[in-house]
Design a protein around this motif. Structure first.
Motif, PDB file in Angstrom:
ATOM      1  N   TRP A   1      -4.560  -9.792   4.351  1.00 41.65           N
ATOM      2  CA  TRP A   1      -5.990  -9.472   4.362  1.00 41.65           C
ATOM      3  C   TRP A   1      -6.375  -8.504   5.494  1.00 41.65           C
ATOM      4  O   TRP A   1      -7.561  -8.274   5.736  1.00 41.65           O
ATOM      5  N   GLY A   2      -5.330  -7.887   6.107  1.00 41.90           N
ATOM      6  CA  GLY A   2      -5.602  -6.967   7.206  1.00 41.90           C
ATOM      7  C   GLY A   2      -6.323  -5.708   6.763  1.00 41.90           C
ATOM      8  O   GLY A   2      -7.022  -5.067   7.555  1.00 41.90           O
ATOM      9  N   TRP A   3      -6.182  -5.346   5.512  1.00 37.41           N
ATOM     10  CA  TRP A   3      -6.814  -4.119   4.991  1.00 37.41           C
ATOM     11  C   TRP A   3      -8.334  -4.195   5.031  1.00 37.41           C
ATOM     12  O   TRP A   3      -9.014  -3.171   5.012  1.00 37.41           O
ATOM     13  N   THR A   4      -8.892  -5.429   5.039  1.00 36.05           N
ATOM     14  CA  THR A   4     -10.350  -5.565   5.034  1.00 36.05           C
ATOM     15  C   THR A   4     -10.980  -5.007   6.295  1.00 36.05           C
ATOM     16  O   THR A   4     -12.175  -4.732   6.328  1.00 36.05           O
TER      17      THR A   4
ATOM     18  N   SER B   1      -0.587   0.693   9.631  1.00 33.51           N
ATOM     19  CA  SER B   1       0.798   0.491   9.232  1.00 33.51           C
ATOM     20  C   SER B   1       0.831  -0.509   8.087  1.00 33.51           C
ATOM     21  O   SER B   1      -0.159  -1.181   7.799  1.00 33.51           O
ATOM     22  N   ALA B   2       1.992  -0.609   7.437  1.00 37.03           N
ATOM     23  CA  ALA B   2       2.117  -1.551   6.332  1.00 37.03           C
ATOM     24  C   ALA B   2       1.896  -2.977   6.802  1.00 37.03           C
ATOM     25  O   ALA B   2       1.308  -3.797   6.082  1.00 37.03           O
ATOM     26  N   GLU B   3       2.356  -3.290   8.010  1.00 41.05           N
ATOM     27  CA  GLU B   3       2.182  -4.639   8.542  1.00 41.05           C
ATOM     28  C   GLU B   3       0.713  -4.921   8.852  1.00 41.05           C
ATOM     29  O   GLU B   3       0.211  -6.030   8.608  1.00 41.05           O
ATOM     30  N   GLU B   4       0.007  -3.929   9.398  1.00 37.35           N
ATOM     31  CA  GLU B   4      -1.411  -4.122   9.734  1.00 37.35           C
ATOM     32  C   GLU B   4      -2.277  -4.307   8.493  1.00 37.35           C
ATOM     33  O   GLU B   4      -3.268  -5.042   8.510  1.00 37.35           O
ATOM     34  N   ALA B   5      -1.933  -3.627   7.408  1.00 43.95           N
ATOM     35  CA  ALA B   5      -2.745  -3.701   6.200  1.00 43.95           C
ATOM     36  C   ALA B   5      -2.378  -4.867   5.298  1.00 43.95           C
ATOM     37  O   ALA B   5      -3.135  -5.223   4.392  1.00 43.95           O
ATOM     38  N   ALA B   6      -1.184  -5.482   5.496  1.00 42.75           N
ATOM     39  CA  ALA B   6      -0.708  -6.533   4.609  1.00 42.75           C
ATOM     40  C   ALA B   6      -1.650  -7.733   4.619  1.00 42.75           C
ATOM     41  O   ALA B   6      -2.466  -7.913   5.536  1.00 42.75           O
TER      42      ALA B   6
ATOM     43  N   PHE C   1       0.865  -1.184   0.000  1.00 44.24           N
ATOM     44  CA  PHE C   1       0.000   0.000   0.000  1.00 44.24           C
ATOM     45  C   PHE C   1       0.898   1.228   0.000  1.00 44.24           C
ATOM     46  O   PHE C   1       1.904   1.266   0.741  1.00 44.24           O
ATOM     47  N   ASN C   2       0.527   2.227  -0.809  1.00 40.75           N
ATOM     48  CA  ASN C   2       1.363   3.429  -0.806  1.00 40.75           C
ATOM     49  C   ASN C   2       1.091   4.250   0.445  1.00 40.75           C
ATOM     50  O   ASN C   2       0.143   3.996   1.213  1.00 40.75           O
ATOM     51  N   ARG C   3       1.942   5.249   0.647  1.00 38.26           N
ATOM     52  CA  ARG C   3       1.891   6.031   1.886  1.00 38.26           C
ATOM     53  C   ARG C   3       0.553   6.749   2.036  1.00 38.26           C
ATOM     54  O   ARG C   3       0.024   6.822   3.155  1.00 38.26           O
TER      55      ARG C   3
END
Length: 814
Positions: free
Chosen positions: A268-271, A261-266, A250-252
């Protein structure tokens, strides 16, 4: 604030009332009502924004997107024209990018346009980063005279410009409206400028985002780290996923928006940032896109870092390797919250419109054009006052059988399926049909159907407008019929092009033409077949005051007696078997012109009666019709028959003869005009030699003498044919004529018997044998027996056979 800035930014807004031409404060309402205007404008801006987003998603160029926006604004505000100027990368000048209505001569002034307070409203708006309004170009002190004169020359008297600014205050360009009259914009036009500027800003920023994203996708093959750095800097929410759909990057901007954070969204966390009501629907669609391997898009709500949910357009596209296998997914999220809110506002506007139905009906009734409101299925709802005034119906009769009766039954049957299919498609359409006026006459109308849609894009109503085109159709039909008649005249093979001759008999005819041509008197031309009666009729027409109108020629003998009335007077549809449509007759086509009735003696008796009525009353009726049609036409008739004998035998009406015989002209046969034969021969030789591309410079004296001595039973037509045949067979520059061609058919006579008959036969035989002996058995040719006896060759051959003369004995004597 300087005086120049005060001029550019008015302290208050006023709007112009187009109904009265006066000026009224912005708070006053027009007769249309604020709700109707706001709803229509909101609908137009929403449609323009939606179409802009769709064009961006489809990859359209920024120029096409902005041109489409300008076209939408021009359609909404028909009294002005819009334009978009974009900032040069160096920030020093503006360039014209969109606006199809901008005059061509004005483009060099605004492309490029320097950033300056003296460079028109757009240059000043880009400099000040504020809206600039020039109410009158002619009196504005900050316009350069060169710009001012060219603007006025191109119809630009007022100009209003809105700078297109980013959130950071960067000038991307300007959106401007030009008016052809000196004035300041109305509140509605100010709102239109602001809305259009906002849509243009969206288009420019999204285009910049897509351009940056496309550049980033190219760089991915070279360096993944470089790609991520670029994507982090683009002004859009961007991401990438693995072939199985799990998030990889995900971009900034995306992470900052979601507060993850990038780790949280990686993976399927983005859902977790999706709205609970949208999560299951979006995931089902995401799995469908992964399975199809095709580009997809869906709308869903995404949570912002502060907990607020906003609508976004989720768009994903696959990246394939050389074998076509999906190796990665790239996507963007586009903020649609403003559009969704606008849709909600539009729904409220529709509710207000529904409450103001009476006011809307009053406005529609004031329009002189016929307007009919229909349901989504095409059923009748209401109509304006114009329809009632035209048909004579009352409002209580609308929607009943009486309303259906005013529409022509044939058109209703013909258009039933076409109309139903068009309404089911939900797109605008049009057709032509007849509508009965209150006086009972049917007139043609052009009917336009336009759908009205709700916020979901579904048709909720149809509006049909009717424009009277009956006069136009009649003019088109009259032109078409005249063209048909003209083509018939052009295609017809004329006997000859001009009247040739100087004999006393012909001069008498020409003198009669000169005397009668300027009048409108009826002329009866008599003469044998082939004497040029139609040429005389055309000469009369050309010398008359009707020379600029149609000359219609009718050969009465060439038309079956059962069809002659229809040919002359026309017929209505269904008048007889095969009459599939109404047809105008020759009298209608010749209106205000001349009609030439050749072979008038061949008219049936019932048609003679109808023609007599035209001559007496100057009116007629079509076959199968009841409407009396007046006519203004000059009648010239011709006949090769003895009409007096026809009257005596009862085949021609005496009263019609006296009506036609107002000014008689008798065309003499060619045998009474022998002095004209040399001139006619020379005329036809030149004509056919040129046509055959031959050089014929001489005419054999014997041939000319033979033509003058021949009686010409076929008159000029026979002479014309003989000359044409001679030109075709002529191999040198001298024209010759075979005497055998001039032999007329021998008339059969009953055989006589008795001593006198035998004596005459013997004398005839002796004369023929003497001529054969002198010519040594030769019949044809200049020195043949036929010439010596002064009879045609065919006649001599018949006599030789009849008298059983043996030609060979004279040949053997030589």
């Amino acid at each position: 604030m300087s005086s120049a800035e005060s001029r550019l930014k008015p302290d208050h807004k006023i709007q112009l009332s187009h109904a009265t031409g006066g000026v009224q404060p912005a708070g006053s309402e027009s007769k249309q009502g604020p709700n109707t205007r706001t709803a229509a404008q909101a609908e137009s801006l929403l449609a323009a924004e939606k179409q802009t987003l769709e064009m961006i998603a489809d990859g359209a160029s920024l120029k096409d997107i902005l041109n489409n926006l300008c076209c939408s604004i021009d359609a909404e505000a028909s009294s002005v024209m819009s334009t978009v100027l974009l900032m040069d990368p160096d920030g020093e000048r503006l360039w014209h990018t969109a606006g199809t209505l901008v005059p061509r001569d004005w483009l060099p002034v605004i492309s490029p346009l320097p950033i300056s307070p003296h460079a028109g409203c757009c240059g000043a708006a880009a400099l000040l980063k504020e809206r600039v309004i020039v109410a009158d170009v002619a009196t504005d002190i900050n316009w350069i005279d060169e710009y001012r004169d060219l603007a006025i020359k191109n119809g630009i008297r007022a100009a209003w410009s809105e700078p297109i600014l980013t959130k950071d205050g960067e000038v991307l360009g300007t959106f401007a409206l030009y008016s052809s009259e000196p004035r300041i914009p109305t509140d509605a036009e100010i709102e239109l400028i602001e809305g259009a500027g906002h849509i243009a800003l969206i288009a420019i920023e999204r285009q910049r985002s897509h351009r940056a994203l496309e550049e980033a996708l190219v760089e991915i093959k070279n360096s993944e780290n470089k790609l991520r750095t670029i994507i982090d800097t683009i002004p859009a929410l961007a991401w990438s996923a693995r072939p199985d759909g799990s998030a990889e990057f995900f971009n900034r901007r995306w992470l900052d928006y979601a507060g993850l954070s990038a780790e949280e969204a990686a993976d399927w966390g983005w859902t977790g940032a999706l709205h609970p009501e949208d999560r299951a629907r979006l995931m089902d669609y995401w799995r469908y896109v992964l399975a199809s391997g095709e580009t997809g898009e869906i709308e869903a709500r995404l949570r912002r870092f502060d907990g607020e949910f906003r609508w976004f357009l989720f768009r994903a596209s696959p990246l394939r390797n050389d074998s076509g296998k999906v190796v990665k997914w790239y996507g963007t999220n586009t903020d649609l919250e403003d559009r969704k809110r606008a849709e909600d506002e539009l729904g409220k506007a529709f509710e207000e419109i529904a409450k103001s139905e009476a006011e809307l009906r009053t406005i529609i009734d004031a329009i002189p054009q016929i307007i009919v409101a229909l349901g989504a299925d095409g059923s009748f709802l209401s109509a304006n006052q114009a329809l009632l005034a035209y048909t004579g119906l009352t409002r209580d009769e609308l929607g009943s059988e009486k309303l259906r009766a005013v529409f022509h039954s044939e058109d209703s049957e013909r258009l039933r399926h076409e109309r139903a299919a068009a309404i089911s498609r939900g797109v605008p359409f049009q057709y032509e049909r007849r509508v009965r006026r209150k006086d009972g006459h049917d007139r043609w109308f052009l009917v336009h159907y336009n759908p009205l849609r709700d916020e979901r894009g579904e048709v909720i109503r149809w509006y049909a407008t009717g424009t009277d085109i009956d006069d136009r159709r009649q003019a088109e039909e009259r032109t078409r019929q005249e063209n048909v008649a003209l083509r018939e005249q052009i295609d017809q093979v004329l006997m000859f092009d001009e009247i040739v001759g100087s004999s006393p008999a012909l001069k008498t005819v020409l003198s009669s033409i000169v005397k009668v041509a300027p009048t409108d008197s009826t002329v009866l031309i008599t003469g044998e077949t082939g004497t040029g009666k139609e040429l005389i009729a055309r000469a009369i027409h050309k010398g008359s005051q009707r020379a600029g109108r149609a000359f219609i020629s009718v050969n009465c003998a060439a038309i079956p007696s059962s069809l002659i009335a229809s040919e002359l007077f026309g017929h209505e549809k269904g008048a007889f078997t095969g009459a599939l449509q109404r047809r105008q007759g020759r009298f209608e086509l010749a209106h205000c012109g001349t009609i030439f009735l050749d072979e008038i003696g061949e008219l049936p008796s019932e048609t003679q009666i109808a023609l007599l009525r035209v001559l007496q009353e100057r009116q007629f009726e079509r076959v199968g019709g009841t409407r009396v049609i007046p006519t203004d036409v000059r009648i010239i008739a011709a006949s090769n028959r003895d009409l007096a004998a026809a009257i005596a035998s009862g085949t021609f009406r005496a009263d019609l003869f006296y009506r036609l015989n107002v000014f008689p002209i008798h065309v003499p046969p060619l045998r009474q005009r022998k002095e004209d034969v040399p001139m006619l021969v020379e005329y036809f030789v030149n004509r056919y030699a040129e046509k055959a591309r031959k050089r014929v410079s001489k005419i054999d004296k014997n041939a000319l003498k033979l033509c003058q001595s021949y009686p010409w039973p076929g008159n000029i037509r026979e002479l014309q044919n003989i000359v044409e045949r001679s030109v075709i067979l002529c191999s040198g520059e001298t024209l010759w004529v075979d005497p055998a061609w001039l032999s007329s058919q021998e008339q059969l006579q009953p055989e006589l018997s008795g001593p006198l008959t035998e004596t005459l036969r013997d004398q005839e035989k002796e004369m023929i044998e003497a001529a054969l002996a002198e010519s040594r058995g030769k019949v044809a040719g200049p020195d043949g027996a036929a010439v010596k006896l002064g009879i045609p060759r065919s006649t001599l051959d018949g006599k030789i056979k009849q008298l059983k003369i043996k030609k060979y004995k004279f040949i053997s004597e030589t």
